[in-house]
Design an enzyme around this catalytic site. Sequence first.
Site, PDB file in Angstrom:
ATOM      1  N   ASN A 164      10.430   4.185  -1.090  1.00 56.22           N
ATOM      2  CA  ASN A 164      10.368   2.929  -0.342  1.00 56.22           C
ATOM      3  C   ASN A 164      11.066   1.785  -1.066  1.00 56.22           C
ATOM      4  O   ASN A 164      10.929   0.626  -0.686  1.00 56.22           O
ATOM      5  CB  ASN A 164       8.916   2.555  -0.042  1.00 56.22           C
ATOM      6  CG  ASN A 164       8.319   3.450   1.015  1.00 56.22           C
ATOM      7  OD1 ASN A 164       9.041   4.099   1.766  1.00 56.22           O
ATOM      8  ND2 ASN A 164       7.013   3.504   1.079  1.00 56.22           N
ATOM      9  N   SER A 201       0.011   8.198  -1.371  1.00 54.05           N
ATOM     10  CA  SER A 201       1.243   8.816  -1.873  1.00 54.05           C
ATOM     11  C   SER A 201       0.890   9.340  -3.254  1.00 54.05           C
ATOM     12  O   SER A 201       0.815   8.561  -4.207  1.00 54.05           O
ATOM     13  CB  SER A 201       2.383   7.802  -1.955  1.00 54.05           C
ATOM     14  OG  SER A 201       2.826   7.468  -0.666  1.00 54.05           O
ATOM     15  N   ARG A 260       0.779  -1.236   0.000  1.00 55.97           N
ATOM     16  CA  ARG A 260       0.000   0.000   0.000  1.00 55.97           C
ATOM     17  C   ARG A 260       0.814   1.291   0.000  1.00 55.97           C
ATOM     18  O   ARG A 260       0.249   2.365   0.128  1.00 55.97           O
ATOM     19  CB  ARG A 260      -0.999   0.034   1.171  1.00 55.97           C
ATOM     20  CG  ARG A 260      -1.985  -1.075   1.089  1.00 55.97           C
ATOM     21  CD  ARG A 260      -3.119  -1.034   2.091  1.00 55.97           C
ATOM     22  NE  ARG A 260      -2.869  -0.331   3.295  1.00 55.97           N
ATOM     23  CZ  ARG A 260      -3.671   0.614   3.798  1.00 55.97           C
ATOM     24  NH1 ARG A 260      -4.762   0.964   3.184  1.00 55.97           N
ATOM     25  NH2 ARG A 260      -3.365   1.189   4.925  1.00 55.97           N
ATOM     26  N   ASP A 261       2.132   1.217  -0.141  1.00 59.56           N
ATOM     27  CA  ASP A 261       2.915   2.446  -0.237  1.00 59.56           C
ATOM     28  C   ASP A 261       4.142   2.217  -1.121  1.00 59.56           C
ATOM     29  O   ASP A 261       5.251   2.595  -0.774  1.00 59.56           O
ATOM     30  CB  ASP A 261       3.312   2.935   1.155  1.00 59.56           C
ATOM     31  CG  ASP A 261       3.676   4.424   1.163  1.00 59.56           C
ATOM     32  OD1 ASP A 261       3.318   5.144   0.205  1.00 59.56           O
ATOM     33  OD2 ASP A 261       4.332   4.853   2.124  1.00 59.56           O
ATOM     34  N   PHE A 262       3.911   1.595  -2.255  1.00 57.53           N
ATOM     35  CA  PHE A 262       4.967   1.306  -3.225  1.00 57.53           C
ATOM     36  C   PHE A 262       5.286   2.599  -3.964  1.00 57.53           C
ATOM     37  O   PHE A 262       4.445   3.129  -4.684  1.00 57.53           O
ATOM     38  CB  PHE A 262       4.465   0.230  -4.202  1.00 57.53           C
ATOM     39  CG  PHE A 262       5.525  -0.353  -5.081  1.00 57.53           C
ATOM     40  CD1 PHE A 262       6.186  -1.511  -4.708  1.00 57.53           C
ATOM     41  CD2 PHE A 262       5.854   0.237  -6.294  1.00 57.53           C
ATOM     42  CE1 PHE A 262       7.151  -2.072  -5.525  1.00 57.53           C
ATOM     43  CE2 PHE A 262       6.824  -0.314  -7.114  1.00 57.53           C
ATOM     44  CZ  PHE A 262       7.472  -1.475  -6.728  1.00 57.53           C
TER      45      PHE A 262
END
Length: 185
Positions: free
Chosen positions: A121, A152, A115-117
């Site tokens: 990261n 993001s 959920r935050d690719f």
Amino acid sequence: MAIKEYLPADIASRDEDSSIRPSSDENRPTFEWGLTRFLDEARTLATFHHPNIVRVMRFFQANATAYMVMEFVQGASLSEWIKARRPLPQAAIERIIVPLIEGLGTIHKSNYLHRDFKPGNIYIRRDGSPVLLDFGAARSTSGGKELTAVVSPGYAPVEQYSESSVQGPWTDLYAVGGVMYWMVT
């Protein structure tokens, strides 16, 4: 090694004895729910064995909170690494993206989402291999609770802008597309 501590600063603080406490009785249920989730996620992340996912080696409780002990990754974020290498040839993009997609497959098979690719990261190790970091937004797809909105901009699909939208592996794959677009442009 790197150590991640459960410290939700918006609802908790560190006492003089270094322990973590909810900032009010009203915040205690949310704090305890989050602590349980942190430990559940650490337990799950510790089962992921993929060379392109940061390794969680140990997790434990102390100081009225919890900790994750993870592999320390030496290298640079994709955001920094790419600056001196643009434009990247297709083969270079594939050497980064394909192993990360395979890593996401490992995560998705465990009914989790990253959920935050995003470029920040993703780290490129000194040997040139990519590794996916920061599982702070990771959630189980079978947890029963609605997924919180984690966004993001430029990488998050529309379903991440709402707590009531359905999220799944496609959510992470959309972000992969966003990262690939960013890498090309």
